[in-house]
Design a protein around this motif. Sequence first.
Motif, PDB file in Angstrom:
ATOM      1  N   GLY A 149       5.745 -18.603 -12.536  1.00  0.00           N
ATOM      2  CA  GLY A 149       6.233 -19.093 -11.260  1.00  0.00           C
ATOM      3  C   GLY A 149       6.090 -20.586 -11.104  1.00  0.00           C
ATOM      4  N   ILE A 150       4.869 -21.114 -11.253  1.00  0.00           N
ATOM      5  CA  ILE A 150       4.645 -22.552 -11.096  1.00  0.00           C
ATOM      6  C   ILE A 150       5.248 -23.311 -12.270  1.00  0.00           C
ATOM      7  CG2 ILE A 150       2.900 -24.356 -10.907  1.00  0.00           C
ATOM      8  CD1 ILE A 150       1.058 -22.243  -9.628  1.00  0.00           C
ATOM      9  N   GLY A 151       4.975 -22.845 -13.489  1.00  0.00           N
ATOM     10  CA  GLY A 151       5.490 -23.529 -14.671  1.00  0.00           C
ATOM     11  C   GLY A 151       7.002 -23.600 -14.688  1.00  0.00           C
ATOM     12  N   GLY A 152       7.642 -22.511 -14.280  1.00  0.00           N
ATOM     13  CA  GLY A 152       9.096 -22.492 -14.256  1.00  0.00           C
ATOM     14  C   GLY A 152       9.674 -23.452 -13.237  1.00  0.00           C
ATOM     15  N   LEU A 153       9.024 -23.540 -12.081  1.00  0.00           N
ATOM     16  CA  LEU A 153       9.510 -24.451 -11.049  1.00  0.00           C
ATOM     17  C   LEU A 153       9.289 -25.908 -11.448  1.00  0.00           C
ATOM     18  CD1 LEU A 153      10.851 -24.667  -8.349  1.00  0.00           C
ATOM     19  CD2 LEU A 153       8.628 -24.350  -7.245  1.00  0.00           C
ATOM     20  N   VAL A 154       8.101 -26.211 -12.007  1.00  0.00           N
ATOM     21  CA  VAL A 154       7.843 -27.566 -12.502  1.00  0.00           C
ATOM     22  C   VAL A 154       8.880 -27.945 -13.553  1.00  0.00           C
ATOM     23  CG1 VAL A 154       6.249 -28.959 -13.884  1.00  0.00           C
ATOM     24  CG2 VAL A 154       5.381 -27.601 -11.983  1.00  0.00           C
ATOM     25  N   THR A 155       9.150 -27.029 -14.452  1.00  0.00           N
ATOM     26  CA  THR A 155      10.119 -27.290 -15.519  1.00  0.00           C
ATOM     27  C   THR A 155      11.478 -27.646 -14.947  1.00  0.00           C
ATOM     28  OG1 THR A 155       8.986 -25.853 -17.103  1.00  0.00           O
ATOM     29  CG2 THR A 155      11.333 -26.249 -17.468  1.00  0.00           C
ATOM     30  N   GLN A 156      11.962 -26.855 -14.015  1.00  0.00           N
ATOM     31  CA  GLN A 156      13.295 -27.098 -13.447  1.00  0.00           C
ATOM     32  C   GLN A 156      13.359 -28.413 -12.679  1.00  0.00           C
ATOM     33  OE1 GLN A 156      15.272 -23.332 -11.802  1.00  0.00           O
ATOM     34  NE2 GLN A 156      13.129 -22.694 -12.019  1.00  0.00           N
ATOM     35  N   LEU A 157      12.335 -28.702 -11.895  1.00  0.00           N
ATOM     36  CA  LEU A 157      12.329 -29.939 -11.121  1.00  0.00           C
ATOM     37  C   LEU A 157      12.248 -31.163 -12.037  1.00  0.00           C
ATOM     38  CD1 LEU A 157       9.947 -28.886  -8.206  1.00  0.00           C
ATOM     39  CD2 LEU A 157      12.432 -29.167  -8.096  1.00  0.00           C
ATOM     40  N   ALA A 158      11.441 -31.054 -13.086  1.00  0.00           N
ATOM     41  CA  ALA A 158      11.300 -32.169 -14.016  1.00  0.00           C
ATOM     42  C   ALA A 158      12.591 -32.405 -14.796  1.00  0.00           C
ATOM     43  CB  ALA A 158      10.135 -31.916 -14.974  1.00  0.00           C
ATOM     44  N   VAL A 159      13.205 -31.340 -15.269  1.00  0.00           N
ATOM     45  CA  VAL A 159      14.466 -31.472 -16.007  1.00  0.00           C
ATOM     46  C   VAL A 159      15.532 -32.105 -15.116  1.00  0.00           C
ATOM     47  CG1 VAL A 159      16.373 -30.167 -17.027  1.00  0.00           C
ATOM     48  CG2 VAL A 159      14.013 -29.618 -17.648  1.00  0.00           C
ATOM     49  N   ALA A 160      15.590 -31.678 -13.854  1.00  0.00           N
ATOM     50  CA  ALA A 160      16.574 -32.236 -12.923  1.00  0.00           C
ATOM     51  C   ALA A 160      16.348 -33.719 -12.697  1.00  0.00           C
ATOM     52  CB  ALA A 160      16.519 -31.484 -11.596  1.00  0.00           C
ATOM     53  N   ALA A 161      15.101 -34.174 -12.886  1.00  0.00           N
ATOM     54  CA  ALA A 161      14.774 -35.593 -12.702  1.00  0.00           C
ATOM     55  C   ALA A 161      14.945 -36.411 -13.977  1.00  0.00           C
ATOM     56  CB  ALA A 161      13.342 -35.724 -12.189  1.00  0.00           C
ATOM     57  N   GLY A 162      15.460 -35.790 -15.035  1.00  0.00           N
ATOM     58  CA  GLY A 162      15.711 -36.523 -16.272  1.00  0.00           C
ATOM     59  C   GLY A 162      14.571 -36.529 -17.262  1.00  0.00           C
TER      60      GLY A 162
END
Length: 303
Positions: A149-162
């Motif tokens: 849950g947390i790791g997946g959300l961090v991953t998506q937010l970070a990827v979206a930020a480049g």
Amino acid sequence: MRAVVFDQFGGPEVLHLGEVPEPEAGPGRVRVRVEAVGLNAFDGKVRSGAMESAFRTRLPGVPGLEVAGVVDQVGSDVSGVAVGDRVAGWTSRGAAELAILKLWAPVPDGLDAAQAAALPVVGEAARRVLRILGPKPGETLLVHGASGGIGGLVTQLAVAAGVTVIGTASPANQERVAAYGAIPTTYGEGIVDRVRALAPTVDAVLDTAGSGVLPESIELRGGTDRVVTLADPAAPGLGVELTERSEPSASELAELIDLVARGEVLVPVAKVLPLAEAARGQRLVDEGRAGGKVVLVPTGPPR
């Protein structure tokens, strides 16, 4: 009203349906008719008695830190929300037909209540660790437990930020990590060589699993700077930051709800169970076998 209660500390089997008094919305609070409540590992720690040295739990206890529902009572000193509004937010006794929220954000009509209820806790943790680590566009972030849950959300937010994200997960969850936009790899023996083959430099590391990967993380990072864990109690002895203090923000939750509603962020909900099956749901969470968020839903109108 009906609620999931535990009259004594113990395993998930002590959870059962019971009757508790209806709560009232005090100053600065709203009461909601609960549509969904998210279960978390912290609920299991409180129920087991593991948190009694930090704070005392009033029995009978009711688990549930995050809910989505429809406002049915507004306390004094509250503005910007009205009876009938859909909201999600933080509570302390959420696995019930009615719950009191201390912080909340609006939920659009098109968003499923289960997904909204799955966001407050993991969303707060994800935003917190991203503030601490501060990954920048073009940098590489290693996320241990990137399918969770947390790791997946961090991953998506970070990827979206480049940010380039390398995410570790079990073999069964490699496709999910890739779908989040990360470069997936497995954990376990040989992880240092596998990560180095994917990226010559690791700028920051997040450990969400607490499975003993901090020594390898320090080696890959080249030191303890910008290495953070949410779950490994060995962190202080290794000079690594262990972040546990929650910093809820209604505005940040509103932003995340909007991203999920627009389909820009995925929040996997693995199980949606009735309140009566709380013991089954919490056991999945406690054992780390859920494969996504476990959410409870009341059945029938409050009584």
